[in-house]
Write an enzyme that holds these catalytic residues in place. Structure first.
Site, PDB file in Angstrom:
ATOM      1  CG  ASP A 157      11.621 -14.307   0.896  1.00  0.00           C
ATOM      2  OD1 ASP A 157      11.470 -13.471   1.815  1.00  0.00           O
ATOM      3  OD2 ASP A 157      11.300 -15.507   1.003  1.00  0.00           O
ATOM      4  CD  GLN A 183      -2.488   1.540   2.544  1.00  0.00           C
ATOM      5  OE1 GLN A 183      -2.105   0.988   3.579  1.00  0.00           O
ATOM      6  NE2 GLN A 183      -3.408   2.482   2.547  1.00  0.00           N
ATOM      7  CE  LYS A 196       5.943  -2.402  11.637  1.00  0.00           C
ATOM      8  NZ  LYS A 196       6.861  -2.279  10.482  1.00  0.00           N
ATOM      9  CE1 TYR A 216       2.870  -4.115  11.384  1.00  0.00           C
ATOM     10  CE2 TYR A 216       1.303  -2.905  12.737  1.00  0.00           C
ATOM     11  CZ  TYR A 216       2.181  -2.952  11.671  1.00  0.00           C
ATOM     12  OH  TYR A 216       2.365  -1.831  10.903  1.00  0.00           O
TER      13      TYR A 216
HETATM   14  P1  NAD Z   1       1.515  -3.967   2.718  1.00  0.00           P
HETATM   15  O1  NAD Z   1       1.102  -5.205   3.426  1.00  0.00           O
HETATM   16  O2  NAD Z   1       0.521  -3.276   1.870  1.00  0.00           O
HETATM   17  O3  NAD Z   1       2.767  -4.274   1.796  1.00  0.00           O
HETATM   18  C1  NAD Z   1       3.847  -5.058   2.207  1.00  0.00           C
HETATM   19  C2  NAD Z   1       4.593  -5.492   0.968  1.00  0.00           C
HETATM   20  O4  NAD Z   1       5.677  -6.295   1.414  1.00  0.00           O
HETATM   21  C3  NAD Z   1       3.754  -6.334   0.015  1.00  0.00           C
HETATM   22  O5  NAD Z   1       3.900  -5.859  -1.311  1.00  0.00           O
HETATM   23  C4  NAD Z   1       4.327  -7.725   0.167  1.00  0.00           C
HETATM   24  O6  NAD Z   1       4.295  -8.483  -1.053  1.00  0.00           O
HETATM   25  C5  NAD Z   1       5.742  -7.434   0.583  1.00  0.00           C
HETATM   26  N1  NAD Z   1       6.358  -8.512   1.341  1.00  0.00           N
HETATM   27  C6  NAD Z   1       5.806  -9.282   2.310  1.00  0.00           C
HETATM   28  N2  NAD Z   1       6.702 -10.177   2.746  1.00  0.00           N
HETATM   29  C7  NAD Z   1       7.833  -9.974   2.048  1.00  0.00           C
HETATM   30  C8  NAD Z   1       9.104 -10.577   2.051  1.00  0.00           C
HETATM   31  N3  NAD Z   1       9.390 -11.614   2.834  1.00  0.00           N
HETATM   32  N4  NAD Z   1      10.037 -10.107   1.197  1.00  0.00           N
HETATM   33  C9  NAD Z   1       9.762  -9.086   0.370  1.00  0.00           C
HETATM   34  N5  NAD Z   1       8.577  -8.469   0.320  1.00  0.00           N
HETATM   35  C10 NAD Z   1       7.622  -8.921   1.152  1.00  0.00           C
HETATM   36  O7  NAD Z   1       2.110  -2.982   3.808  1.00  0.00           O
HETATM   37  P2  NAD Z   1       2.074  -1.383   3.814  1.00  0.00           P
HETATM   38  O8  NAD Z   1       0.742  -0.989   4.338  1.00  0.00           O
HETATM   39  O9  NAD Z   1       2.528  -0.855   2.529  1.00  0.00           O
HETATM   40  O10 NAD Z   1       3.119  -1.081   4.977  1.00  0.00           O
HETATM   41  C11 NAD Z   1       4.480  -0.808   4.706  1.00  0.00           C
HETATM   42  C12 NAD Z   1       5.184  -0.640   6.022  1.00  0.00           C
HETATM   43  O11 NAD Z   1       4.573   0.433   6.747  1.00  0.00           O
HETATM   44  C13 NAD Z   1       5.099  -1.859   6.945  1.00  0.00           C
HETATM   45  O12 NAD Z   1       6.308  -1.987   7.648  1.00  0.00           O
HETATM   46  C14 NAD Z   1       3.993  -1.519   7.891  1.00  0.00           C
HETATM   47  O13 NAD Z   1       4.156  -2.144   9.130  1.00  0.00           O
HETATM   48  C15 NAD Z   1       4.157  -0.015   8.014  1.00  0.00           C
HETATM   49  N6  NAD Z   1       2.925   0.638   8.421  1.00  0.00           N
HETATM   50  C16 NAD Z   1       1.843   0.676   7.570  1.00  0.00           C
HETATM   51  C17 NAD Z   1       0.679   1.316   7.973  1.00  0.00           C
HETATM   52  C18 NAD Z   1      -0.522   1.396   7.076  1.00  0.00           C
HETATM   53  O14 NAD Z   1      -1.569   1.921   7.511  1.00  0.00           O
HETATM   54  N7  NAD Z   1      -0.440   0.927   5.827  1.00  0.00           N
HETATM   55  C19 NAD Z   1       0.612   1.907   9.248  1.00  0.00           C
HETATM   56  C20 NAD Z   1       1.704   1.794  10.103  1.00  0.00           C
HETATM   57  C21 NAD Z   1       2.867   1.191   9.654  1.00  0.00           C
HETATM   58  N1  SER Z   2      -2.472   0.332   9.551  1.00  0.00           N
HETATM   59  C1  SER Z   2      -1.687  -0.592  10.305  1.00  0.00           C
HETATM   60  C2  SER Z   2      -2.503  -1.736  10.771  1.00  0.00           C
HETATM   61  O1  SER Z   2      -3.686  -1.535  10.940  1.00  0.00           O
HETATM   62  C3  SER Z   2      -1.097   0.113  11.507  1.00  0.00           C
HETATM   63  O2  SER Z   2       0.211  -0.233  11.602  1.00  0.00           O
HETATM   64  O3  SER Z   2      -1.964  -2.791  10.998  1.00  0.00           O
END
Ligand code: NAD
Ligand code: SER
Length: 314
Positions: A50, A13, A144, A140
């Protein structure tokens, strides 16, 4: 010297949008997108990776002479609760691979996002301070908290310039969320533009900290460009945008789509949301590197609906 940036988890995302923003800022060929799965429509270099394969990561860092890594791959809060050991393994082992290759190959900067999920029931439930009790309820969140402390350790022990933000729930029209508790706040807009009723998996009165994607991307780039000596937080910065509950986002959408209907059927994600604060004190980020969000709920709603109507051609 021109930076070469490796983005790990670029198909997610946030990664999908951040990769484009990094390519805009640093040049298309200088940002290497990587993910577990093939990604379509890449304007620059892409490699399958990966992140659990440390040797493959090292090979890519050497191949592209990477100077920075943005490590976005993770298992998020809701998916993680379905298989806690797997979530812990993916989140921690991938982070160690990134930190170790960055130390060994002397990379200049690393970005590792943390989350509001580091907070649990013992933290202040509103305007949660930067330095709070961190006893998360999810695997999770535990990963973190551990990750933030390892980031701090690599900075203090090895001088590795690791930087981090505790993102709130991120909302954007460009990409779909990947298994979090805040996902409803993206899904709801997709239903609204398609004139479909939405069943929300959280109660109407569940407030959570949220941030619109353009603000999240701007915060990330701003933090990564800030002079190292201006950064006082080496675990992870609290970051805030707005707070709303499902009832309030529904009301905001109904100003633009008056007939939009939402029902509420809380599931296991309710307990996760209830363990997180409603709002965050991000004064350290504001003071250290000038953070200030631009979007409030109604501004975000107008922008989301505008772009999603284009996507769905309605
Ligand atoms: P997401 O789940 O949408 O995307 C994660 C991506 O990582 C996916 O494209 C997946 O294919 C890839 N992935 C998973 N395992 C993998 C591996 N072993 N090797 C390589 N790629 C791999 O996550 P996101 O929402 O884009 O979040 C990105 C980061 O931001 C994460 O660390 C998440 O914890 C953090 N975060 C996101 C949010 C949110 O609201 N989206 C909020 C707080 C923190
Ligand atoms: N948007 C994320 C979740 O809900 C927060 O890290 O997991």
């Amino acid at each position: 010297m021109q930076d070469k940036i490796l983005v790990v988890g670029a198909g997610g995302q946030i990664g999908a949008v951040l990769t484009d923003a990094l390519r805009e800022a640093h040049g298309t060929d200088n940002v290497i997108a990587t993910d577990l799965r093939p990604l379509e429509n890449q304007s620059g270099p892409f490699e399958i990776l990966d992140a659990l394969d440390g040797n493959a990561l090292t090979e890519l860092v050497k191949k592209y002479r990477a100077t920075q890594i943005y490590h976005l791959a993770a298992i998020l809060s809701a998916t993680g609760e379905k298989n806690p050991m797997w979530a812990w393994d993916v989140n921690m082992r991938s982070l160690f691979n990134v930190l170790e290759v960055s130390r060994e190959q002397q990379l200049s900067k690393v970005y590792f996002p943390s989350s509001i999920a580091v907070f649990g029931l013992q933290a202040a439930p509103a305007m949660t301070p930067q330095y709070s009790v961190l006893i998360p309820e999810t695997v999770y969140g535990i990963s973190k908290v551990a990750g933030e402390n390892w980031a701090n350790y690599y900075y203090r022990r090895y001088g590795l310039d690791v930087r981090s933000l505790r993102y709130p729930g991120i909302i954007g029209y460009q990409s779909m969320p990947g298994g979090g508790t805040t996902d409803y706040a993206v899904d709801i807009y997709h239903y609204a533009v398609q004139d479909k009723p939405y069943e929300c998996f959280l109660r109407a009165d569940t407030p959570l900290p949220m941030l619109y994607m353009p603000d999240a991307i701007r915060a990330t780039l701003q933090l990564m460009e800030a002079p190292a000596n201006s950064l006082s937080v080496r675990t992870s910065y609290n970051l805030a945008g707005m707070t709303f509950n499902p009832g309030e986002i529904t009301a905001s959408i109904q100003k633009e789509v008056p007939d939009f209907k939402v029902t509420y059927k809380p599931d296991f994600r309710q307990a996760i949301a209830d363990s997180w604060p409603a709002s965050i004190d991000d004064s350290a980020a504001r003071k250290d590197w000038g953070w200030k969000p631009e979007f409030d709920l109604d501004a975000m709603t107008r922008d989301m609906l505008l772009h999603l109507r284009e996507q769905y051609s309605v």
